[in-house]
Design a protein around this motif. Structure first.
Motif, short mmCIF file in Angstrom:
data_model
loop_
_atom_site.label_atom_id
_atom_site.label_comp_id
_atom_site.label_asym_id
_atom_site.label_seq_id
_atom_site.Cartn_x
_atom_site.Cartn_y
_atom_site.Cartn_z
N ILE A 1 0.84 -1.20 0.00
CA ILE A 1 0.00 0.00 0.00
C ILE A 1 0.88 1.26 0.00
O ILE A 1 0.50 2.29 -0.55
N MET A 2 2.08 1.15 0.60
CA MET A 2 3.00 2.29 0.57
C MET A 2 3.45 2.60 -0.85
O MET A 2 3.80 3.74 -1.17
N ASP A 3 3.39 1.59 -1.72
CA ASP A 3 3.76 1.79 -3.13
C ASP A 3 2.69 2.58 -3.88
O ASP A 3 2.92 3.02 -5.01
N ILE A 4 1.54 2.74 -3.24
CA ILE A 4 0.49 3.61 -3.78
C ILE A 4 0.62 5.01 -3.17
O ILE A 4 0.55 6.02 -3.88
N LEU A 5 0.85 5.06 -1.86
CA LEU A 5 0.86 6.34 -1.15
C LEU A 5 2.06 7.22 -1.50
O LEU A 5 1.90 8.41 -1.77
N VAL A 6 3.26 6.65 -1.47
CA VAL A 6 4.45 7.49 -1.70
C VAL A 6 4.45 8.14 -3.08
O VAL A 6 4.65 9.36 -3.19
N PRO A 7 4.20 7.39 -4.16
CA PRO A 7 4.17 8.04 -5.48
C PRO A 7 3.03 9.04 -5.64
O PRO A 7 2.98 9.76 -6.64
N GLY A 8 2.13 9.09 -4.66
CA GLY A 8 1.06 10.09 -4.70
C GLY A 8 1.60 11.50 -4.74
O GLY A 8 0.91 12.43 -5.19
N TYR A 9 2.84 11.70 -4.29
CA TYR A 9 3.45 13.02 -4.33
C TYR A 9 3.71 13.50 -5.77
O TYR A 9 4.00 14.68 -5.99
N GLU A 10 3.59 12.58 -6.72
CA GLU A 10 3.78 12.96 -8.12
C GLU A 10 2.50 13.51 -8.74
O GLU A 10 2.52 14.00 -9.87
N ASP A 11 1.39 13.42 -8.00
CA ASP A 11 0.10 13.91 -8.48
C ASP A 11 -0.36 15.05 -7.58
O ASP A 11 -0.74 14.82 -6.44
N SER A 12 -0.31 16.26 -8.08
CA SER A 12 -0.63 17.43 -7.25
C SER A 12 -2.05 17.39 -6.72
O SER A 12 -2.35 17.99 -5.68
N ASP A 13 -2.95 16.68 -7.39
CA ASP A 13 -4.35 16.63 -6.95
C ASP A 13 -4.53 15.80 -5.68
O ASP A 13 -5.36 16.13 -4.83
N ILE A 14 -3.74 14.75 -5.53
CA ILE A 14 -3.92 13.83 -4.41
C ILE A 14 -2.77 13.90 -3.41
O ILE A 14 -2.79 13.25 -2.35
N ALA A 15 -1.75 14.70 -3.69
CA ALA A 15 -0.50 14.70 -2.90
C ALA A 15 -0.74 14.94 -1.41
O ALA A 15 -0.19 14.22 -0.57
N TRP A 16 -1.54 15.94 -1.06
CA TRP A 16 -1.73 16.27 0.36
C TRP A 16 -2.47 15.14 1.09
O TRP A 16 -2.12 14.80 2.22
N THR A 17 -3.48 14.58 0.44
CA THR A 17 -4.24 13.51 1.08
C THR A 17 -3.38 12.28 1.30
O THR A 17 -3.33 11.73 2.42
N TYR A 18 -2.68 11.84 0.26
CA TYR A 18 -1.82 10.67 0.41
C TYR A 18 -0.68 10.95 1.38
O TYR A 18 -0.24 10.06 2.11
N GLY A 19 -0.16 12.18 1.38
CA GLY A 19 0.93 12.53 2.29
C GLY A 19 0.49 12.43 3.75
O GLY A 19 1.21 11.89 4.59
N ALA A 20 -0.69 12.96 4.05
CA ALA A 20 -1.21 12.90 5.43
C ALA A 20 -1.42 11.46 5.87
O ALA A 20 -1.10 11.08 7.01
N ILE A 21 -1.96 10.64 4.97
CA ILE A 21 -2.19 9.22 5.30
C ILE A 21 -0.86 8.49 5.45
O ILE A 21 -0.70 7.65 6.36
N LEU A 22 0.09 8.80 4.61
CA LEU A 22 1.42 8.17 4.69
C LEU A 22 2.05 8.42 6.05
O LEU A 22 2.62 7.51 6.67
N PRO B 1 8.07 22.51 -7.04
CA PRO B 1 7.91 23.97 -7.06
C PRO B 1 6.67 24.46 -6.31
O PRO B 1 6.59 25.65 -5.95
N ASN B 2 5.72 23.56 -6.07
CA ASN B 2 4.54 23.91 -5.28
C ASN B 2 4.94 23.92 -3.81
O ASN B 2 5.25 22.88 -3.23
N PHE B 3 4.92 25.09 -3.19
CA PHE B 3 5.41 25.24 -1.80
C PHE B 3 4.66 24.32 -0.84
O PHE B 3 5.26 23.70 0.04
N ASP B 4 3.33 24.25 -0.98
CA ASP B 4 2.54 23.45 -0.05
C ASP B 4 2.87 21.96 -0.15
O ASP B 4 2.96 21.26 0.87
#
Length: 347
Positions: free
Chosen positions: A127-148, A177-180
């Motif tokens: 499941i971590m192989d789904i969550l970590v690469p989530g940072y490559e998608d700006s739409d889901i990055a924050w959600t997957y990051g918080a869950i990670l 480049p996206n600060f958030d």
């Protein structure tokens, strides 16, 4: 008459079972009618809120321990956790927020004195192989990051991420480049490298060469002052942690590392200067300095003494003053080794 036949409220187990059905429907994507699909997603949104209320209470009534245990057990027994992770990109922001709160709560729930989330993730580390690469998608990055970050509260999960190829990708994610998003990545990166002391020490010792090569070139020498600021602060936290004493001893015997610190001491940002000071003092305080480090310190002695003599912070700090005095004393009394200075720009 319609009011006489209201449906009976779902039990906690039934809630999770229905959630499973809705998630499977959304992921199956077989419904071509947009209206029908929208209805299902709306139902899913409401159900996530209801489950969140079971786990957290409603502000007036505290959560029921038995109901929480039932939700938790059902969630992990039927792999609803994985379904929810996979379905998150299809949900709206409100539903994602509720899902994140539910997942965070589930990481802490105990069933029969066991944190079953840890056991579940031990057997589903992919499941971590789904969550970590989530940072490559700006739409889901924050959600997957918080869950990670919630998942790596468990040592077995953190170890998996540290030992995986994902760790090398973090150095790229930190340059977003996206600060958030970059800030969210930084929070996860720090959590990975500070929470589980023994696991972090093992990782740094086993991966010392490539890790610090990347850390130096991509973070400490980054053109972004925000990246440099976070990097030097985290470096100090890692090196000053007793669990990493062996790594610290190795780090402070490297002239290349000290060269980077001397450059960062000249940074225009006061915070970077102060955090660099706390790392640089380790090189000076080392009782087993290599000859090349002594040579550089002696060659740049007058400039270093002038710099530290004028180096002050905005508030009174007795420990800082004591550390600074010790550094000045140590540099002032260093004896030349008779060895020519390494090729290093003057400080």
């Amino acid at each position: 008459m319609k009011g006489l036949f209201k449906s009976k409220p779902r039990t906690p187990v039934e809630m999770v079972q229905h959630l499973h059905e809705l998630l499977a429907f959304v992921l199956g994507n077989t419904e071509t009618r947009e209206k029908k699909r929208a209805e299902k997603i709306g139902e899913l949104d409401k159900l996530l809120l209801d489950i969140r209320t079971v786990l957290f209470g409603d502000g007036q009534i505290e959560p029921n321990a038995e109901a929480c245990a039932q939700v938790t057990k059902e969630f992990f027994q039927k792999d609803t956790f994985r379904l929810l992770i996979n379905c998150l990109p299809s949900l709206d922001s409100g539903a994602r927020q509720n899902a994140t709160h539910v997942i965070a709560n589930l990481q802490r729930q105990r069933v029969n004195s066991k944190v079953i989330a840890s056991e579940y993730l031990e057997n589903n580390l992919d499941i971590m192989d789904i969550l970590v690469p989530g940072y490559e998608d700006s739409d889901i990055a924050w959600t997957y990051g918080a869950i990670l970050r919630e998942c790596i509260r468990h040592q077995n999960v953190a170890r998996y991420v540290l030992e995986s190829d994902h760790m090398k990708k973090f150095f790229g994610y930190l340059q977003n480049p996206n600060f958030d998003i970059a800030s969210d990545v930084q929070a996860t990166f720090k959590e990975l490298l500070t929470r589980h002391k023994s696991t972090v020490a093992e990782f740094l010792s086993a991966n010392y060469d490539w890790f610090f090569q990347e850390y130096n070139s991509q973070l400490l020498q980054s053109e972004s002052y925000i990246t440099r600021r976070h990097a030097v602060k985290l470096l100090g936290d890692m090196l000053l942690d007793r669990s990493n004493s062996a790594v610290m001893v190795r780090y402070v015997t490297s002239l290349d590392h000290m060269r980077i610190m001397m450059n960062l001491l000249r940074d225009s940002n006061k915070t970077i200067k102060l955090d660099t000071f706390h790392v640089f003092k380790l090189f000076v305080a080392n009782h087993n300095k290599p000859p090349e480090i002594i040579s550089v310190l002696v060659t740049n002695r007058s400039k270093l003494l002038r710099f530290f003599g004028e180096f002050n912070i905005d508030k009174e700090d007795e420990q800082f003053e004591a550390d600074k005095s010790q550094i000045i004393k140590e540099i002032a009394t260093l004896q030349p080794t008779g060895r020519p200075c390494q090729d290093l720009d003057s400080f």
